[in-house]
Scaffold this active site. Structure first.
Site, PDB file in Angstrom:
ATOM      1  N   GLY A  60      39.181 -12.925 -37.013  1.00  0.00           N
ATOM      2  CA  GLY A  60      37.734 -13.675 -37.087  1.00  0.00           C
ATOM      3  C   GLY A  60      36.776 -12.661 -37.812  1.00  0.00           C
ATOM      4  O   GLY A  60      35.859 -13.513 -38.153  1.00  0.00           O
ATOM      5  N   GLU A  85      33.736  -7.220 -34.249  1.00  0.00           N
ATOM      6  CA  GLU A  85      34.493  -8.259 -33.756  1.00  0.00           C
ATOM      7  C   GLU A  85      33.637  -9.803 -34.031  1.00  0.00           C
ATOM      8  O   GLU A  85      32.465  -9.595 -34.122  1.00  0.00           O
ATOM      9  CB  GLU A  85      34.584  -8.110 -32.188  1.00  0.00           C
ATOM     10  N   ASP A 104      33.964 -13.256 -25.804  1.00  0.00           N
ATOM     11  CA  ASP A 104      33.712 -14.410 -24.960  1.00  0.00           C
ATOM     12  C   ASP A 104      33.989 -14.062 -23.370  1.00  0.00           C
ATOM     13  O   ASP A 104      33.013 -13.455 -22.569  1.00  0.00           O
ATOM     14  CB  ASP A 104      35.111 -15.274 -25.411  1.00  0.00           C
ATOM     15  N   LYS A 127      28.911 -14.488 -25.885  1.00  0.00           N
ATOM     16  CA  LYS A 127      28.715 -15.468 -24.922  1.00  0.00           C
ATOM     17  C   LYS A 127      28.592 -14.710 -23.383  1.00  0.00           C
ATOM     18  O   LYS A 127      29.565 -14.878 -22.704  1.00  0.00           O
ATOM     19  CB  LYS A 127      29.763 -16.608 -24.812  1.00  0.00           C
TER      20      LYS A 127
HETATM   21  P1  IMP Z   1      37.700 -12.843 -25.340  1.00  0.00           P
HETATM   22  O1  IMP Z   1      39.033 -11.959 -25.151  1.00  0.00           O
HETATM   23  O2  IMP Z   1      37.773 -13.804 -24.379  1.00  0.00           O
HETATM   24  O3  IMP Z   1      36.309 -12.047 -25.426  1.00  0.00           O
HETATM   25  O4  IMP Z   1      37.879 -13.547 -26.661  1.00  0.00           O
HETATM   26  C1  IMP Z   1      37.457 -13.196 -27.877  1.00  0.00           C
HETATM   27  C2  IMP Z   1      38.280 -14.008 -28.937  1.00  0.00           C
HETATM   28  O5  IMP Z   1      38.562 -15.405 -28.524  1.00  0.00           O
HETATM   29  C3  IMP Z   1      37.473 -14.089 -30.224  1.00  0.00           C
HETATM   30  O6  IMP Z   1      37.896 -12.966 -30.897  1.00  0.00           O
HETATM   31  C4  IMP Z   1      38.042 -15.430 -30.662  1.00  0.00           C
HETATM   32  O7  IMP Z   1      39.167 -15.212 -31.491  1.00  0.00           O
HETATM   33  C5  IMP Z   1      38.376 -16.231 -29.532  1.00  0.00           C
HETATM   34  N1  IMP Z   1      37.046 -17.197 -29.210  1.00  0.00           N
HETATM   35  C6  IMP Z   1      36.197 -17.086 -28.110  1.00  0.00           C
HETATM   36  N2  IMP Z   1      35.205 -17.996 -28.209  1.00  0.00           N
HETATM   37  C7  IMP Z   1      35.526 -18.561 -29.411  1.00  0.00           C
HETATM   38  C8  IMP Z   1      34.746 -19.581 -30.045  1.00  0.00           C
HETATM   39  O8  IMP Z   1      33.596 -20.151 -29.360  1.00  0.00           O
HETATM   40  N3  IMP Z   1      35.042 -20.301 -31.082  1.00  0.00           N
HETATM   41  C9  IMP Z   1      36.240 -19.672 -31.754  1.00  0.00           C
HETATM   42  N4  IMP Z   1      37.017 -18.563 -31.449  1.00  0.00           N
HETATM   43  C10 IMP Z   1      36.565 -18.165 -29.988  1.00  0.00           C
END
Ligand code: IMP
Length: 178
Positions: free
Chosen positions: A48, A102, A106, A134
């Site tokens: 990403g 990054e 999320d 977020k």
């Molecule tokens: P985390 O471990 O939940 O913080 O997730 C991070 C990863 O989830 C990011 O690097 C994205 O690949 C994916 N991700 C989280 N939210 C979104 C979104 O709204 N759109 C697309 N990918 C997302």
């Protein structure tokens, strides 16, 4: 294009490229200021981060190195659940200043795993630069020092972010219409 359809889902435009570039330029200025006289390693998390990494790096005027890693997910035991392993780390990171690049923070679990993994290599410092944050979704405390845009709890695509593999090439950000 004000709306796009990817697989079964419709998305509408939410953040235009011009605004994203403006905020990336601001983050680049902050990094240029904070790392003046240092030589950080910018460590992009694929897939990403690629667009953010390119636009950010073009705007850095400090000496810096760049490298990329991936996180592989595999199913662990029932008690550990899904474990993410950092793959592709070849550099010696001991004593270095690392800036993780990054696409979006999320829940924060991915960054928590990265920080744990990088911490064992005894770098001088580790900071996170994320294109999106977020805050409403954070499950673990993660300090994102450089964040370009803070967004509400909506699923977005574009600018490197995908929905089941599609949408990474879109130059603007689109949000899911539910
Ligand atoms: P985390 O471990 O939940 O913080 O997730 C991070 C990863 O989830 C990011 O690097 C994205 O690949 C994916 N991700 C989280 N939210 C979104 C979104 O709204 N759109 C697309 N990918 C997302």
């Amino acid at each position: 294009m004000s709306t796009v359809k990817l697989h079964d889902k419709e998305f509408r435009i939410s953040i235009p490229e011009t605004e994203i570039i403006k905020e990336i330029s601001r983050v680049a200025n902050e990094i240029n200021r904070d790392y003046k006289g240092k030589r950080p390693i910018l460590l992009g998390v694929l897939n990403g981060c690629f667009m953010f990494a390119a636009e950010l790096l073009k705007r850095l005027d400090i000496e810096c190195e760049v490298s990329f890693v991936k996180l592989s997910s595999y199913q662990g035991t029932a008690s550990t659940g899904v474990i993410k392993e950092v793959i592709g780390l070849s550099e010696s990171l001991g004593g270095r200043d690392i800036i993780i690049i990054e696409d979006i923070v999320d829940t924060g679990l991915t960054m928590q795993r990265m920080l744990e993994s990088l911490g064992t290599r005894e770098p001088a410092s580790i900071e996170i630069a994320s294109l999106f944050l977020k805050p409403a979704r954070l499950q673990v405390p993660v300090n994102v020092k450089y964040s370009a845009l803070t967004i509400p709890d909506r699923f977005i695509v574009g600018y490197g972010l995908d929905y089941n593999g599609l949408g990474r090439n879109l130059p603007n950000i689109y949000e899911a219409i539910d």
